[in-house]
Design a protein around this motif. Structure first.
Motif, PDB file in Angstrom:
ATOM      1  N   PRO A  46      29.804 -35.260  31.206  1.00 22.85           N
ATOM      2  CA  PRO A  46      30.145 -36.586  31.732  1.00 22.85           C
ATOM      3  C   PRO A  46      29.580 -37.745  30.916  1.00 22.85           C
ATOM      4  CG  PRO A  46      29.424 -35.125  33.496  1.00 22.85           C
ATOM      5  CD  PRO A  46      29.151 -34.401  32.216  1.00 22.85           C
ATOM      6  N   SER A  47      30.308 -38.842  30.936  1.00 22.36           N
ATOM      7  CA  SER A  47      29.886 -40.076  30.256  1.00 22.36           C
ATOM      8  C   SER A  47      30.701 -41.224  30.826  1.00 22.36           C
ATOM      9  CB  SER A  47      30.162 -39.963  28.756  1.00 22.36           C
ATOM     10  OG  SER A  47      30.061 -41.220  28.129  1.00 22.36           O
ATOM     11  N   THR A  48      30.080 -42.364  30.922  1.00 23.44           N
ATOM     12  CA  THR A  48      30.844 -43.581  31.215  1.00 23.44           C
ATOM     13  C   THR A  48      30.757 -44.535  30.020  1.00 23.44           C
ATOM     14  OG1 THR A  48      30.330 -43.332  33.555  1.00 23.44           O
ATOM     15  CG2 THR A  48      31.236 -45.439  32.881  1.00 23.44           C
ATOM     16  N   ARG A  49      29.526 -44.997  29.685  1.00 26.91           N
ATOM     17  CA  ARG A  49      29.341 -45.964  28.595  1.00 26.91           C
ATOM     18  C   ARG A  49      29.885 -45.476  27.262  1.00 26.91           C
ATOM     19  NH1 ARG A  49      26.187 -47.293  32.129  1.00 26.91           N
ATOM     20  NH2 ARG A  49      26.188 -45.065  32.394  1.00 26.91           N
ATOM     21  N   THR A  50      29.425 -44.298  26.855  1.00 27.46           N
ATOM     22  CA  THR A  50      29.736 -43.843  25.496  1.00 27.46           C
ATOM     23  C   THR A  50      31.235 -43.589  25.368  1.00 27.46           C
ATOM     24  OG1 THR A  50      27.581 -42.790  25.580  1.00 27.46           O
ATOM     25  CG2 THR A  50      28.991 -42.219  23.722  1.00 27.46           C
ATOM     26  N   ARG A  99      31.134 -35.260  22.778  1.00 27.88           N
ATOM     27  CA  ARG A  99      29.887 -35.057  23.533  1.00 27.88           C
ATOM     28  C   ARG A  99      29.923 -33.646  24.107  1.00 27.88           C
ATOM     29  NH1 ARG A  99      27.161 -38.847  28.036  1.00 27.88           N
ATOM     30  NH2 ARG A  99      26.658 -39.969  26.112  1.00 27.88           N
ATOM     31  N   HIS A 126      21.543 -38.582  19.903  1.00 27.14           N
ATOM     32  CA  HIS A 126      22.552 -39.511  20.426  1.00 27.14           C
ATOM     33  C   HIS A 126      22.628 -40.669  19.422  1.00 27.14           C
ATOM     34  CE1 HIS A 126      25.135 -41.553  23.098  1.00 27.14           C
ATOM     35  NE2 HIS A 126      24.465 -41.457  24.225  1.00 27.14           N
ATOM     36  N   GLN A 129      23.890 -44.203  20.400  1.00 27.87           N
ATOM     37  CA  GLN A 129      22.951 -44.905  21.274  1.00 27.87           C
ATOM     38  C   GLN A 129      21.795 -45.482  20.449  1.00 27.87           C
ATOM     39  OE1 GLN A 129      23.083 -45.371  24.823  1.00 27.87           O
ATOM     40  NE2 GLN A 129      21.421 -46.788  24.366  1.00 27.87           N
ATOM     41  N   PRO A 247      18.868 -46.928  28.139  1.00 27.19           N
ATOM     42  CA  PRO A 247      20.216 -46.511  27.707  1.00 27.19           C
ATOM     43  C   PRO A 247      21.228 -46.476  28.839  1.00 27.19           C
ATOM     44  CG  PRO A 247      18.722 -44.620  27.788  1.00 27.19           C
ATOM     45  CD  PRO A 247      17.884 -45.845  28.038  1.00 27.19           C
ATOM     46  N   ALA A 248      20.712 -46.393  30.106  1.00 27.92           N
ATOM     47  CA  ALA A 248      21.577 -46.259  31.284  1.00 27.92           C
ATOM     48  C   ALA A 248      22.360 -44.936  31.226  1.00 27.92           C
ATOM     49  CB  ALA A 248      22.488 -47.451  31.440  1.00 27.92           C
ATOM     50  N   PRO A 249      22.861 -44.418  32.341  1.00 28.92           N
ATOM     51  CA  PRO A 249      22.792 -45.023  33.673  1.00 28.92           C
ATOM     52  C   PRO A 249      21.354 -45.129  34.187  1.00 28.92           C
ATOM     53  CG  PRO A 249      23.606 -42.764  33.820  1.00 28.92           C
ATOM     54  CD  PRO A 249      23.536 -43.091  32.367  1.00 28.92           C
TER      55      PRO A 249
HETATM   56  N1   CP Z   1      23.817 -44.141  27.589  1.00 33.09           N
HETATM   57  C1   CP Z   1      24.771 -43.186  27.752  1.00 33.09           C
HETATM   58  O1   CP Z   1      24.935 -42.274  26.905  1.00 33.09           O
HETATM   59  O2   CP Z   1      25.518 -43.348  28.872  1.00 33.09           O
HETATM   60  P1   CP Z   1      26.752 -42.415  29.301  1.00 33.09           P
HETATM   61  O3   CP Z   1      26.188 -41.041  29.612  1.00 33.09           O
HETATM   62  O4   CP Z   1      27.364 -43.082  30.484  1.00 33.09           O
HETATM   63  O5   CP Z   1      27.683 -42.317  28.135  1.00 33.09           O
END
Ligand code: CP
Length: 290
Positions: A46-50, A99, A126, A129, A247-249
């Motif tokens: 899972p990922s949102t930002r990347t 990823r 990463h 990031q 880096p979030a979340p």
């Molecule tokens: N910072 C980061 O990698 O966020 P995601 O897991 O949402 O991509």
């Protein structure tokens, strides 16, 4: 440059060039591939930002994108990582953003004839990031040499910590780590957060990665925040010029007090915005070198 999978493989000149290119994109530089290039976003974890910032970055460069849905794919029929990636090469993709939950997954993909951009490998690295973190630091301070950063949290399971620890030292920064002793990384410079916070230019908080633990945490969320979190009291002890990164979340009220997430010192959403420009620089680099 065929792949960008680990910043340890790049020279400092190559790293600085990617950051400067990202800053140029932020300042309005335009590159337009006129829909002739295709970038595949292959997220097996899972990922949102990347994911969505790589997608935005490719679109900003005039590339088309393919967004792979692992949960609705032939992975469910047992197709391997290599065969899945080879398919996206075969149908004409010009770069693969990947990823995966395995450290160093890209070593299985060395025979592919399409560039790979590592969007995070297990606990390994990463690179996008780290580059967006470095871009944010360069924008803030104008340089890296001599800056002091403490990375606080689950260092052992964090690909962000592993990427940043090496590259920040190579760029002349003093890098400290802190957090629960069970998540300490052997060989890393470990300090007491409370003893160093007043001297730090950057406080980088990491998410507690519950999904990589086996219920082995010895603390509640409240206890974690009390001992290792950025509380209001700790915030008030930071240098006037210091910044907060994450880096979030985010686990609000765990790594960081809720009201500090968008505080004056926080660069958390600047990091997210800069992620688009860094990923534009990465995609452009591998496409122009093809
Ligand atoms: N910072 C980061 O990698 O966020 P995601 O897991 O949402 O991509």
């Amino acid at each position: 440059m065929k792949n960008i999978v680990n910043l340890d493989d790049l020279s400092l000149d190559e790293i600085n060039d990617l950051i400067d290119e990202a800053l140029a994109f932020k300042n309005g530089k335009v590159v337009d591939y006129q829909q002739k290039k295709v970038v595949a976003n292959l997220f097996f974890e899972p990922s949102t930002r990347t994911h969505y910032s790589f997608d935005m970055a490719a679109g900003n460069l005039g590339c088309r994108t393919q967004n792979f849905e692992a949960s609705n794919s032939s992975l469910k029929k047992g197709e391997t990582l290599y065969d899945t990636c080879k398919l996206f090469e075969s149908i004409g993709c010009d770069a693969l953003v990947i990823r995966h939950s395995d450290d160093d997954y890209y070593k299985q993909l060395a025979a592919l004839n399409v560039p790979i951009l590592n969007a995070g490998d297990g606990k390994g690295n990463h690179p996008s990031q780290s580059l967006l973190d470095l871009m944010t630091i360069k924008e803030e301070f104008g340089h890296f040499e001599g800056l002091k950063v403490v990375i606080v949290g689950d260092i052992l399971h964090s690909r962000v910590a592993h990427s940043n620890y090496n590259v920040m030292q190579r760029l002349g920064m003093s890098v400290y780590t802190s957090g629960p002793l069970e998540y300490k990384q052997e060989g890393y410079n470990y300090v007491d957060f409370d003893e160093v916070i007043e001297d730090m230019d950057i406080v980088m908080l990491l998410r507690v990665q519950h999904e990589r633990h086996q219920g082995d945490e010895n603390f509640s969320k409240e206890k974690y925040h009390q001992i290792y979190g950025l509380s209001l009291e700790r915030y008030n002890r930071m240098k006037d010029t210091a910044i907060i990164m994450h880096p979030a979340p985010i686990n609000r009220d765990v790594e960081i007090k809720d009201e500090l997430v968008e505080s004056e010192k926080s660069r958390i959403f600047t990091q997210m915005r800069n992620g688009v420009f860094v990923r534009m620089a990465m995609i452009h680099k591998v496409l122009e070198d093809e």
